[in-house]
Design an enzyme around this catalytic site. Structure first.
Site, PDB file in Angstrom:
ATOM      1  N   ASP A  86       0.843  -1.192   0.000  1.00 27.49           N
ATOM      2  CA  ASP A  86       0.000   0.000   0.000  1.00 27.49           C
ATOM      3  C   ASP A  86       0.878   1.242   0.000  1.00 27.49           C
ATOM      4  OD1 ASP A  86      -1.893   1.951   0.418  1.00 27.49           O
ATOM      5  OD2 ASP A  86      -2.163   1.487   2.548  1.00 27.49           O
ATOM      6  N   ASN A  88      -0.185   4.479  -0.211  1.00 25.82           N
ATOM      7  CA  ASN A  88      -0.739   5.756   0.266  1.00 25.82           C
ATOM      8  C   ASN A  88      -1.486   5.654   1.597  1.00 25.82           C
ATOM      9  OD1 ASN A  88      -2.905   4.340  -0.581  1.00 25.82           O
ATOM     10  ND2 ASN A  88      -3.765   5.900  -1.922  1.00 25.82           N
ATOM     11  N   ASP A  90      -3.981   3.893   2.741  1.00 31.64           N
ATOM     12  CA  ASP A  90      -5.420   3.649   2.913  1.00 31.64           C
ATOM     13  C   ASP A  90      -5.727   2.185   3.236  1.00 31.64           C
ATOM     14  OD1 ASP A  90      -5.000   2.406   0.516  1.00 31.64           O
ATOM     15  OD2 ASP A  90      -6.479   3.554  -0.629  1.00 31.64           O
ATOM     16  N   ASP A  94      -1.795  -1.215  -3.929  1.00 28.86           N
ATOM     17  CA  ASP A  94      -2.139  -0.462  -5.146  1.00 28.86           C
ATOM     18  C   ASP A  94      -1.016  -0.541  -6.179  1.00 28.86           C
ATOM     19  OD1 ASP A  94      -0.244   1.455  -4.098  1.00 28.86           O
ATOM     20  OD2 ASP A  94      -1.831   2.060  -2.717  1.00 28.86           O
ATOM     21  N   ASP A 163      -5.055 -10.097 -15.652  1.00 30.89           N
ATOM     22  CA  ASP A 163      -6.003 -11.164 -15.335  1.00 30.89           C
ATOM     23  C   ASP A 163      -7.351 -10.712 -15.880  1.00 30.89           C
ATOM     24  OD1 ASP A 163      -7.441 -13.226 -14.051  1.00 30.89           O
ATOM     25  OD2 ASP A 163      -6.124 -13.133 -12.291  1.00 30.89           O
ATOM     26  N   ASP A 272      -9.488 -16.053 -16.622  1.00 30.76           N
ATOM     27  CA  ASP A 272     -10.169 -16.640 -15.473  1.00 30.76           C
ATOM     28  C   ASP A 272     -11.256 -17.638 -15.897  1.00 30.76           C
ATOM     29  OD1 ASP A 272     -10.623 -16.269 -12.476  1.00 30.76           O
ATOM     30  OD2 ASP A 272     -12.641 -15.939 -13.244  1.00 30.76           O
ATOM     31  N   GLU A 330      -7.231 -20.460 -17.016  1.00 30.38           N
ATOM     32  CA  GLU A 330      -7.508 -21.151 -15.749  1.00 30.38           C
ATOM     33  C   GLU A 330      -8.568 -22.212 -16.045  1.00 30.38           C
ATOM     34  OE1 GLU A 330      -9.126 -20.525 -11.219  1.00 30.38           O
ATOM     35  OE2 GLU A 330     -10.175 -19.726 -12.931  1.00 30.38           O
ATOM     36  N   HIS A 409      -3.868 -17.265  -5.309  1.00 31.67           N
ATOM     37  CA  HIS A 409      -4.769 -16.536  -4.412  1.00 31.67           C
ATOM     38  C   HIS A 409      -5.994 -17.356  -4.014  1.00 31.67           C
ATOM     39  CE1 HIS A 409      -6.423 -16.326  -8.364  1.00 31.67           C
ATOM     40  NE2 HIS A 409      -7.564 -15.869  -7.878  1.00 31.67           N
ATOM     41  N   ASP A 410      -6.171 -18.533  -4.606  1.00 34.73           N
ATOM     42  CA  ASP A 410      -7.338 -19.368  -4.290  1.00 34.73           C
ATOM     43  C   ASP A 410      -6.982 -20.537  -3.383  1.00 34.73           C
ATOM     44  OD1 ASP A 410      -9.078 -17.863  -5.876  1.00 34.73           O
ATOM     45  OD2 ASP A 410      -8.648 -19.044  -7.669  1.00 34.73           O
TER      46      ASP A 410
HETATM   47  C1  GLC Z   1     -11.232 -18.048 -10.515  1.00 32.08           C
HETATM   48  C2  GLC Z   1     -10.475 -17.102  -9.634  1.00 32.08           C
HETATM   49  C3  GLC Z   1     -11.171 -17.007  -8.316  1.00 32.08           C
HETATM   50  C4  GLC Z   1     -12.559 -16.480  -8.562  1.00 32.08           C
HETATM   51  C5  GLC Z   1     -13.304 -17.319  -9.590  1.00 32.08           C
HETATM   52  C6  GLC Z   1     -14.505 -16.606 -10.093  1.00 32.08           C
HETATM   53  O1  GLC Z   1     -11.238 -19.329 -10.027  1.00 32.08           O
HETATM   54  O2  GLC Z   1      -9.156 -17.513  -9.514  1.00 32.08           O
HETATM   55  O3  GLC Z   1     -10.489 -16.191  -7.408  1.00 32.08           O
HETATM   56  O4  GLC Z   1     -13.275 -16.486  -7.359  1.00 32.08           O
HETATM   57  O5  GLC Z   1     -12.515 -17.591 -10.721  1.00 32.08           O
HETATM   58  O6  GLC Z   1     -14.125 -15.534 -10.889  1.00 32.08           O
HETATM   59 CA    CA Z   2      -3.496   2.183  -1.255  1.00 30.75          CA
END
Ligand code: GLC
Ligand code: CA
Length: 650
Positions: A86, A88, A90, A94, A163, A272, A330, A409-410
């Site tokens: 981050d 700034n 908040d 970013d 993405d 995605d 994906e 991230h999943d």
């Molecule tokens: C993909 C993304 C996931 C998201 C899902 C719906 O699996 O990686 O984070 O929740 O698609 O867009």
């Molecule tokens: Ca920020």
């Protein structure tokens, strides 16, 4: 070839019932040695590897030479922008924050940066619900900030990948607003950009969704729109209506937005949920596989659907093939490698590679029909090896190309989920998993924080620290179900087992802010972070930069090694000891004769690795997750078996 490479002593750890110390090795030997060894018939009698396999490996005719491409040998670093840095105060990461860290990423060895979605979004699913593909969400910055980031990324010789989420949009997207405005398709051609259906009614006249499909994030996959008295399909949450790919105008709009980013200079896309875009005609009811739920997984009707390859070939012709960009699809849910490979074979002209999730699903209770991937199931190393082996060997003569990743991230943090994140094992395990990744064939993905061995949130966290809609929906659904079945009140229902599952597997574990320094909130922000920092943990970038033995510095060395040894990226993969419950060992062999041996002990007991592969004499040690002394190196080189080091934990 006289020069070879060898590596060893790679302990990893797995939270097994038996407490053990593990050791492993990763090594490479020159092929000449192997030939000598094999012809000398010195294969150990304890060898459980089919001998033919070894002979195969050494056969000079067998090695395949995949075509080379920048996106194959590149290391991709995935950034989850909201939690990266981050700039700034908040509390929200970013674009400028990413820009400030470019030198760090460059020094680490990242060559491509993939940013999880940063377009305008109400963040109902953390940006995977885009409400305007042409602007940056103001929480992250502006288009000008993106231009600046791109310029500075390129100036360092790195690339930037976006993405793009086009299976669905946000319900706040203008397209959807227009689509929902009027159901008369003549007056409103955009009605057809989404998937609308009239309700069904049961015998008592109750309104019901058009079919029984379950949303990935619980509940019905359909949402009723009172104004037009129809339902729209949303495979994810209700704020993520699915686009109708049957509609050519809609597809044209997708090509246009993709071209916008390519023209602006982006170097590729992660697409995605791309294997969800084509739905089976008639949208039939799914079979009942979870009798305790009213809605059922409808995967068979939209995963790898009937026209998905037509659509992707069109995307390829319209956008992807027009410039030198990378495309990464994906492809969750399906485990059929034959199906997955169709997206990737160059002759099909679709995508460069896909993320497949068979490995990732190895610990999912209920497998593909699981109520939620959060539910944990114990897994066996033999099964993991079989999965990796299959993908590593698949379609090489047709130029199939893999992705190599164990975090994103999943998913929860790999060392907590597949390994051992205790103080004793954490660093060893993080380093072993690094070796595990850098020695597989495919494009390598490193997820932010993985390079410092970030781990899951502490067990003490209550549900209110978890922010992910998938976690919260699963929790609520389970709680309601338990209340209904037991007749208990909300505060009487025991949910401790679900909290345990969340701590082990919820997506939130990967989404805690990056731990930069010992400043408040781990230096992620000077304000209040959007999500609590894993504040019981003192592992940080700052702390590790100055420690030569740190996980971070190990990753740096490892990524350099991968660049230096093409065999690690392109070489053939041959699994050794497929049935061994603790050792994961394989060789890599390239057509130029260079070879690598990788040996990892996933257990916690010391193990004798009977040398079922040719002697490592003369080979060079590359990397080990234990400090290596010369004498140990010698021992490995000269004997036909080696005791892999370890200590017994009492
Ligand atoms: C993909 C993304 C996931 C998201 C899902 C719906 O699996 O990686 O984070 O929740 O698609 O867009
Ligand atoms: Ca920020």
């Amino acid at each position: 070839m006289s020069s070879g490479i060898k590596v060893w002593n790679v302990p990893g750890a797995r939270k097994a019932s038996r407490e053990r110390v593990q050791v492993g090795r990763i090594g490479c030997a020159c092929k000449k040695r192997w030939d000598e060894h094999i012809s000398g018939d010195r294969i150990s009698p304890q060898d459980t590897v089919p001998r033919s396999r070894i002979m195969d490996t050494s056969s000079s005719n067998r090695t395949i030479s995949p075509t080379r491409a920048w996106w194959k040998s590149a290391t991709v670093y995935q950034i989850y922008p909201i939690s990266f840095f981050d700039s700034n105060g908040d509390g929200i990461g970013d674009l400028d924050g990413i820009r400030h860290k470019l030198d760090y990423l460059k020094t680490l060895g990242a060559e491509v940066l993939w940013l999880s979605p940063i377009c305008k979004s109400p963040l109902a699913d953390m940006g995977y619900d885009i409400s305007d593909y042409y602007s940056i969400d103001e929480r992250y910055g502006t288009l000008e900030d993106w231009d600046k980031l791109l310029k500075e990324t390129h100036a360092r010789g790195m690339r930037l990948v976006m993405d793009i989420v086009v299976n669905h949009t946000s319900d706040e997207h203008e397209w959807f607003q227009k689509s929902r405005a009027n159901k008369d398709r003549k007056a409103n051609p955009m009605r057809d950009w989404y998937i609308w259906r009239p309700p069904r009614f049961d015998q008592d006249g109750n309104r019901m969704p058009p079919n029984n499909w379950k949303s990935m994030f619980q509940g019905s996959a359909w949402e009723y729109d009172r104004a037009t008295e129809e339902y729209y399909l949303h495979l994810f949450v209700a704020k993520q209506p699915d686009l109708n790919w049957e509609n050519a105008d809609m597809r044209e709009a997708v090509w246009k937005l993709m071209r916008f980013w390519v023209d602006r200079g982006c170097d590729g896309f992660r697409l995605d949920a791309i294997n969800h875009i084509s739905k089976v005609d008639g949208l039939p009811d799914a079979p009942v596989v979870i009798p305790t739920l009213p809605y059922q997984p409808g995967h068979a009707f939209y995963i790898n659907g009937p026209k998905v390859h037509d659509y992707l070939q069109e995307m390829n012709a319209e956008v992807l093939s027009r410039s030198d960009i990378v495309s990464i699809g994906e492809a969750p849910v399906t485990h059929s490698i034959a199906e997955l490979a169709q997206y990737v074979y160059p002759k099909n002209k679709e995508l460069n590679m896909v993320f497949q999730f068979e490995l990732n699903d190895i610990d999912a209770q209920g497998g593909l029909e699981a109520e939620s991937p959060i539910c944990y199931k114990p897994w066996r190393l033999q099964d993991m090896k079989a999965i990796i082996n299959r993908f590593q060997q698949w379609g090489r003569s047709d130029d199939f190309w893999n992705t190599v990743f164990i975090e994103n991230h999943d998913n929860a943090r790999s060392i907590s989920r597949y390994g051992n994140d205790s103080a004793e094992w954490r660093a060893l395990c993080a380093k072993m998993f690094c070796i595990f990744q850098i020695t597989q064939s495919g494009t390598l993905f490193v997820y932010q924080g993985q390079e410092i061995g970030m781990k899951n949130v502490p067990k003490s966290w209550k549900l209110d620290e978890y922010k992910d809609v998938a976690t919260i929906n699963f929790w609520n659904q389970t709680k309601e179900k338990r209340m209904r079945l037991s007749g208990k009140d909300a505060d009487e229902v025991d949910m401790s087992d679900i909290l345990e599952q969340c701590q082990r597997k919820a997506r939130d574990n990967a989404r805690t802010p990056m731990q930069w320094s010992s400043s408040p909130h781990a230096g992620f922000t000077t304000g209040t972070p959007w999500m609590r920092v894993n504040d019981e943990d003192d592992w940080t970038v700052e702390g590790q930069l100055s420690d030569p033995d740190s996980v971070l510095n190990f990753w740096k060395r490892a990524l350099q090694l991968r660049k230096q040894h093409e065999v690690l990226v392109y070489g053939d993969f041959d699994l050794l000891l497929p049935d061994d419950p603790a050792i994961f060992a394989y060789t890599r062999t390239l057509e130029d004769g260079s070879s690598a041996l990788v040996v990892m002990n996933f257990g916690t007991d010391p193990i004798t690795f009977a040398e079922s592969v040719p002697t490592m004499k003369g080979a060079q040690l590359l990397l080990s997750n234990y400090p290596v002394t010369n004498s140990q190196d010698e021992a490995w080189a000269s004997s036909s078996s080696a005791v892999l080091r370890g200590r017994r934990i009492v």
